[in-house]
Design a protein around this motif. Structure first.
Motif, PDB file in Angstrom:
ATOM      1  N   GLN A 118       0.831  -1.203   0.000  1.00  0.00           N
ATOM      2  CA  GLN A 118       0.000   0.000   0.000  1.00  0.00           C
ATOM      3  C   GLN A 118       0.867   1.256   0.000  1.00  0.00           C
ATOM      4  O   GLN A 118       0.558   2.241  -0.640  1.00  0.00           O
ATOM      5  N   THR A 178       1.128   3.388   2.227  1.00  0.00           N
ATOM      6  CA  THR A 178       0.398   4.519   2.815  1.00  0.00           C
ATOM      7  C   THR A 178       0.653   4.648   4.312  1.00  0.00           C
ATOM      8  O   THR A 178      -0.134   5.272   5.024  1.00  0.00           O
ATOM      9  N   ALA A 190      -6.851   1.012   2.014  1.00  0.00           N
ATOM     10  CA  ALA A 190      -7.316  -0.028   1.096  1.00  0.00           C
ATOM     11  C   ALA A 190      -6.881  -1.397   1.583  1.00  0.00           C
ATOM     12  O   ALA A 190      -5.751  -1.577   2.051  1.00  0.00           O
ATOM     13  N   GLN A 216     -10.164  -4.232  -2.465  1.00  0.00           N
ATOM     14  CA  GLN A 216      -9.904  -3.522  -3.713  1.00  0.00           C
ATOM     15  C   GLN A 216      -9.631  -4.498  -4.854  1.00  0.00           C
ATOM     16  O   GLN A 216      -9.593  -4.102  -6.016  1.00  0.00           O
ATOM     17  N   ILE A 242     -12.563   6.073   1.898  1.00  0.00           N
ATOM     18  CA  ILE A 242     -11.635   6.333   0.810  1.00  0.00           C
ATOM     19  C   ILE A 242     -10.223   6.187   1.347  1.00  0.00           C
ATOM     20  O   ILE A 242      -9.928   6.611   2.470  1.00  0.00           O
ATOM     21  N   ASP A 243      -9.340   5.579   0.560  1.00  0.00           N
ATOM     22  CA  ASP A 243      -7.947   5.468   0.980  1.00  0.00           C
ATOM     23  C   ASP A 243      -7.396   6.853   1.315  1.00  0.00           C
ATOM     24  O   ASP A 243      -7.558   7.814   0.550  1.00  0.00           O
ATOM     25  N   LEU A 280      -5.322   8.818  -1.384  1.00  0.00           N
ATOM     26  CA  LEU A 280      -5.828   9.034  -2.745  1.00  0.00           C
ATOM     27  C   LEU A 280      -6.284  10.467  -3.024  1.00  0.00           C
ATOM     28  O   LEU A 280      -5.992  11.000  -4.099  1.00  0.00           O
ATOM     29  N   THR A 327      -9.658  -1.457  -7.217  1.00  0.00           N
ATOM     30  CA  THR A 327     -10.524  -0.311  -6.941  1.00  0.00           C
ATOM     31  C   THR A 327      -9.757   0.998  -6.888  1.00  0.00           C
ATOM     32  O   THR A 327     -10.229   2.024  -7.398  1.00  0.00           O
ATOM     33  N   ASN A 328      -8.586   1.023  -6.251  1.00  0.00           N
ATOM     34  CA  ASN A 328      -7.839   2.276  -6.159  1.00  0.00           C
ATOM     35  C   ASN A 328      -7.458   2.804  -7.535  1.00  0.00           C
ATOM     36  O   ASN A 328      -7.538   4.006  -7.804  1.00  0.00           O
ATOM     37  N   THR A 329      -7.032   1.922  -8.423  1.00  0.00           N
ATOM     38  CA  THR A 329      -6.689   2.341  -9.777  1.00  0.00           C
ATOM     39  C   THR A 329      -7.941   2.773 -10.537  1.00  0.00           C
ATOM     40  O   THR A 329      -7.917   3.744 -11.298  1.00  0.00           O
ATOM     41  N   LEU A 356      -8.815   6.258  -9.326  1.00  0.00           N
ATOM     42  CA  LEU A 356      -7.897   7.244  -9.893  1.00  0.00           C
ATOM     43  C   LEU A 356      -8.264   7.556 -11.343  1.00  0.00           C
ATOM     44  O   LEU A 356      -8.356   8.721 -11.745  1.00  0.00           O
TER      45      LEU A 356
END
Length: 779
Positions: A37, A39, A396, A400, A604-605, A608, A676-678, A681
């Motif tokens: 991640q 993060t 995330a 995801q 939400i991450d 992001l 999901t994150n991609t 974005l």
């Protein structure tokens, strides 16, 4: 510039050698990128405590989970014997430590509610890449059927492996979709297959070069695999933006009668200046991510700044060299001739003429009703951004991934069929050596923790506590929760509290607020989210300030106006409201989740929004630079504010629209990812680009500038001198007569021309006809 147009073959040859070298170096860049991640703040309390826990209590932080299912039940003698042998065999594997299973401990939390599944959990040591390789090998050997056992492999490291594999596959698909669609759009926009291939070549070269640079950077520091998505998106998108601007200017110079080398040289001096400012603006927005300690964000800065600068470099060197060699052949192979219609049966109407007429109608309508369009645009942007006010932040996790990923399936089963957070707890580390720690003080601390809201129980070296009372005396398992220098507590949230939910984050803050004389640290996923939010929050004002100041300075230098620079900074920020509002409405709240195929998590991450702000704000500045540079050029040429705004929009509207459509197509191809994150974005930035190119550039900007009037161009004398020093000498400059007060407020109105009998008075905002002696409007 002289080398580019004077020795074009040398420039192309050197570029080709550089590209081939980059292919060789960057071909295996993915092997060096990390799927983690990224993060977590590496210097935060949770990260430092986590490192200690991994060293002293590895069994408490498993990153490998074997989900063992048996039809006969996990307590069947044969099943138990084989499962116990599997757990013992896993303990002897290289780099595997801290193996714990239901069959070794009899712990109820490691057994499913139905009794037909149980867990073997372990810790795989080493760095992220090494652990990923070990888990991939273990999955091949331990997964599948083993007699009465059906084993599936999950855990954090398996999730990261699946994320990396899925992203690699999705990026191949995205490129396969984006490249041909981009080519089709460019052929239609340029009206020439030859011209359309230039930006595509620049984009591919920029992506290849960036992969090579990332290969070197990844050898020095951590770089996330997610950054490759940005490389592809910006590589293609900005190559189209820059090459489109360069080619259109080159064509205009050819129409004015210049030979190819002279046309290319003028193109570099004029459109090239705009490209340079745009590259600096986008790079500045992306570079601020280096201020954050999260390597997820820093990775996008490495990739983004590199691909932007390479796209600009290729556009300023390779494109002019290619145009010099192509000359008038740059217009060859125009398929639009098949679709052109005749006007009154006399002559075909070109797409450029038709587009110019539409832009003329639009600009005059907007500027004629400027207050109405300004208010309507502002209200729309604010309304669509309102959902962001209820944003919830998290980190995330496996959700995801697509539902058919094995590691995702294992995590789903653990969440649904196992109780008491079998693999996810909040870790508390007591740093004082046990010999020096007052057992009574430790017991009092554990009792206080067990009384906190949303706590099910506390597992500690002094036993298991719930609601302030001892529920299970100290066992041999509890004895393993202490070492010579530390004691280890596990806070188990009550059922229904997810690992990284707002409730679990609140629980982390409550734990840290408990008064005790012991030296403690809190770790775990929820603690990492809390620390990441604090780390981002501390640096966010500095990052936003750096973006705003750098953009304002660049725009002031580009236009020579303080007012215009400040207006643009504010207006560009408004273009992001739709993106942030849609992200919450869709990805947090779950609207359209069935259509897009993702699992909403309710948050939400954390990183992001920062990433999307930097990318989308930089791209909005890209279009802003195109538009404002042309408006300023028209103002210098005509001296009339309204004409400058109108012509600026008319002459760049098509460029901005074409660039935005192309970039949106690329981002949507990225957004088709199964991660999901991609997906977030890609879809979010695509929406921001579309809103910026339509509502903001076509409606809000011209309506606001129509109302600000000649004051738009005000700037102090030192700034105006610096602007003139940086400006291209190619365009004629209108000199306003001296006026009382501030002479920079603009010229006096131009007198109406004397009518001439039999001669039609031309529209002052229409495109001059090449060869008539009029100043030809340039891109």
């Amino acid at each position: 510039m002289r080398t580019t147009t004077g020795r074009p073959w040398w420039v192309l040859a050197i570029a080709l050698v550089a590209i081939v070298g980059s292919v060789v170096v960057g071909s295996n860049v993915t092997d060096r990128l990390l799927a983690g991640q990224g993060t977590e703040d590496p210097n935060s309390e949770s990260a430092l405590a986590g490192a200690v826990l991994e060293e002293h209590f590895p069994e408490g932080r498993p990153n490998l989970v074997l989900l063992v299912a048996a039809e006969a039940g996990v307590d069947d003698r044969e099943v138990a014997g084989q499962a116990l042998a599997m757990a013992e065999g896993l303990a002897y594997e290289d780099d595997v430590v801290g193996v714990t299973s239901y069959w070794q401990t009899g712990a109820d939390e490691l057994k499913s509610d139905g009794g037909d599944q149980a867990l073997i959990v372990a810790r795989v040591g080493g760095g992220e890449a090494h652990a990923g390789a070990v888990v991939a090998d273990l999955a091949d050997r331990y997964g599948g059927e083993h007699g009465p056992l059906d084993v599936r492999v999950g855990g954090q490291t398996a999730v990261l492996n699946d994320v990396e594999t899925t992203i690699d596959e999705d990026l191949v698909t995205a490129q396969a979709v984006a490249l041909p669609l981009t080519l089709l759009i460019l052929v239609w926009v340029y009206g020439s297959v030859i011209s359309a291939l230039l930006p595509l070549a620049v984009g591919v070269a920029s992506i290849i070069g960036t992969n090579a640079v990332l290969w070197f950077i990844a050898g020095l520091t951590e770089v996330s695999v997610f950054a490759q998505s940005l490389t592809i998106a910006l590589g293609l998108g900005l190559a189209v933006d820059y090459a489109l601007l360069m080619v259109r200017r080159f064509r205009a110079e050819l129409e004015d009668g210049h030979d190819p080398p002279a046309a290319a040289a003028t193109t570099v001096r004029t459109a090239g200046r705009t490209v340079l400012f745009s590259a600096f603006a986008i790079s500045s927005a992306l570079a601020v991510m280096l201020l954050f300690p999260l390597y997820f964000l820093r990775s996008f800065a490495y990739a983004g700044v590199t691909v932007v600068l390479l796209a600009a470099l290729f556009s300023l060197l390779v494109v002019p060299a290619a145009l010099t060699l192509l000359g008038h052949r740059v217009n060859a192979l125009d398929p639009r001739r098949l679709f052109r219609r005749r006007s009154n049966g006399r002559a075909p109407v070109s797409p450029e003429e038709a587009a110019d007429r539409r832009w003329k109608r639009l600009t005059r309508t907007v500027m004629g009703r400027a207050p109405a369009f300004a208010v309507a645009s502002l209200v729309l942007l604010v309304l669509v951004g309102l959902p962001f006010l209820r944003v919830e932040f998290g980190m995330a996790d496996d959700r995801q991934l697509p539902a058919d990923a094995e590691s995702r399936q294992v995590a789903d089963v653990v969440r649904e069929e196992f109780s008491a957070n079998a693999t996810g707890v909040i870790d508390v580390l007591v740093h004082s050596p046990h010999a020096q720690t007052d057992t009574a003080e430790l017991t009092r601390y554990v009792e206080r923790l067990s009384l906190l809201d949303h706590v099910d129980e506390i597992r500690s070296p002094v036993g298991v506590y719930a609601e302030g009372s001892l529920t299970q005396a100290r066992t041999p398992v509890d004895a393993l929760r202490e070492s010579a220098s530390h004691s280890y507590l596990q806070v188990v949230p009550e059922d229904g509290v997810a690992d990284i939910s707002p409730e679990s984050q609140g629980l982390v803050r409550d734990i840290r607020a408990v008064d005790t004389g012991l030296e403690t640290s809190v770790a775990g996923q929820a603690a990492a989210v809390v620390d990441a939010q604090e780390g981002i929050g501390e640096r966010l004002p500095l990052a936003i300030g750096a973006v705003v100041v750098s953009m304002a300075i660049l725009l002031a230098l580009l236009t020579g106006s303080v007012v215009l620079a400040l207006l643009s900074v504010v207006i560009n920020a408004l273009s992001l409201t739709a993106m942030f509002g849609a992200v919450v409405w869709v990805f947090q709240d779950g609207n359209l989740s069935g259509l897009l195929g993702f699992t909403p998590t309710g948050f939400i991450d954390t990183a992001l929004p920062v990433l999307m702000f930097c990318i989308a704000y930089g791209l909005s500045m890209d279009y802003g630079v195109f538009l404002l540079a042309r408006m300023r050029e028209e103002y210098e040429r005509t001296g009339d504010h309204r004409t400058a705004v109108e012509l600026g929009l008319r002459r760049t509207g098509g460029v901005i629209t074409a660039a935005a459509v192309t970039l949106a197509v690329v981002m949507l191809a990225i957004g088709a990812s199964r991660v999901t994150n991609t997906m977030m974005l890609g879809w979010g930035v695509a929406l921001a680009v579309i809103v910026d190119a339509t509502v903001v550039r076509c409606l809000l900007v011209p309506s606001v500038l129509r109302m600000t009037g000649p004051l738009t161009w005000w700037g102090p004398e030192p700034l105006r001198k610096l602007y003139r020093a940086l400006s291209s000498p190619a365009a004629p400059v209108f000199r306003a007569p001296s006026q009382p007060g501030d002479p920079n407020l603009g010229p006096a109105p131009l007198p109406d021309p004397e009518p001439v009998t039999g001669v039609r008075t031309p529209d002052p905002t229409s495109e001059p006809t090449p060869g008539t002696g009029a100043v030809h409007a340039r891109d």
